[in-house]
Design a protein around this motif. Structure first.
Motif: not given
Length: 154
Positions: A34-38, A138-149
């Motif tokens: 899974p991918v979360e994109m900021l 302009t923009s920023r698109l940052i790929r993140c992976g899920a992590a434990e809260p």
């Protein structure tokens, strides 16, 4: 503190689309996780559609163009199992460049990087993304992976 920011008057080229190297680095990552994109997005005051596009010279704002992008891309996002996980309203920069002011701040979730790649190569999405390109300064698109809260930083 809400800045009430609605555009910067910026008409030059910012970070709107990935470079080839950035896109290759994204594709080199795990495609099944899974991918979360900021997403951090600053809009143009006036949309800049290419010559020959039906909306070229129509005087749309960046916000109007980006709203069209959102409306037209939403069915593709949903069809591929994606969603907007979180959306916030930019208020103020606490740490970082003072000139980085954002009109949209959100996290989009995709079931996998494959789903994201399917979205950006979808013909319906390709028709919608012209509005994003026209409206975004302009923009920023940052790929993140899920992590434990948790309850601690780091």
């Amino acid at each position: 503190m809400n800045t009430g920011h609605t555009g910067t008057g910026h008409t030059g080229t910012g970070h709107v689309n990935p470079t080839r190297d950035q896109f290759d680095a994204f594709k080199a990552g795990d495609r099944d996780a899974p991918v979360e994109m900021l997403n951090l997005v600053r809009l143009r005051d006036r949309a800049e559609y290419p010559a020959g596009h039906p909306l070229h010279g129509e005087g749309l704002t960046g916000a109007q163009a980006y709203a069209r992008y959102g409306a037209e891309s939403a069915p593709v996002l949903a069809r591929l199992g994606g969603s907007i996980l979180w959306r916030g309203q930019y208020q103020t920069m606490l740490i970082g460049p003072d000139d980085e002011v954002w009109d949209h701040v959100f996290v989009a979730r995709y079931p996998s990087a494959r789903a994201f790649l399917a979205m950006v190569t979808d013909s319906d999405y390709a028709s919608a993304v012209i509005h994003r390109t026209a409206g975004v300064a302009t923009s920023r698109l940052i790929r993140c992976g899920a992590a434990e809260p948790g309850t601690a930083f780091g």
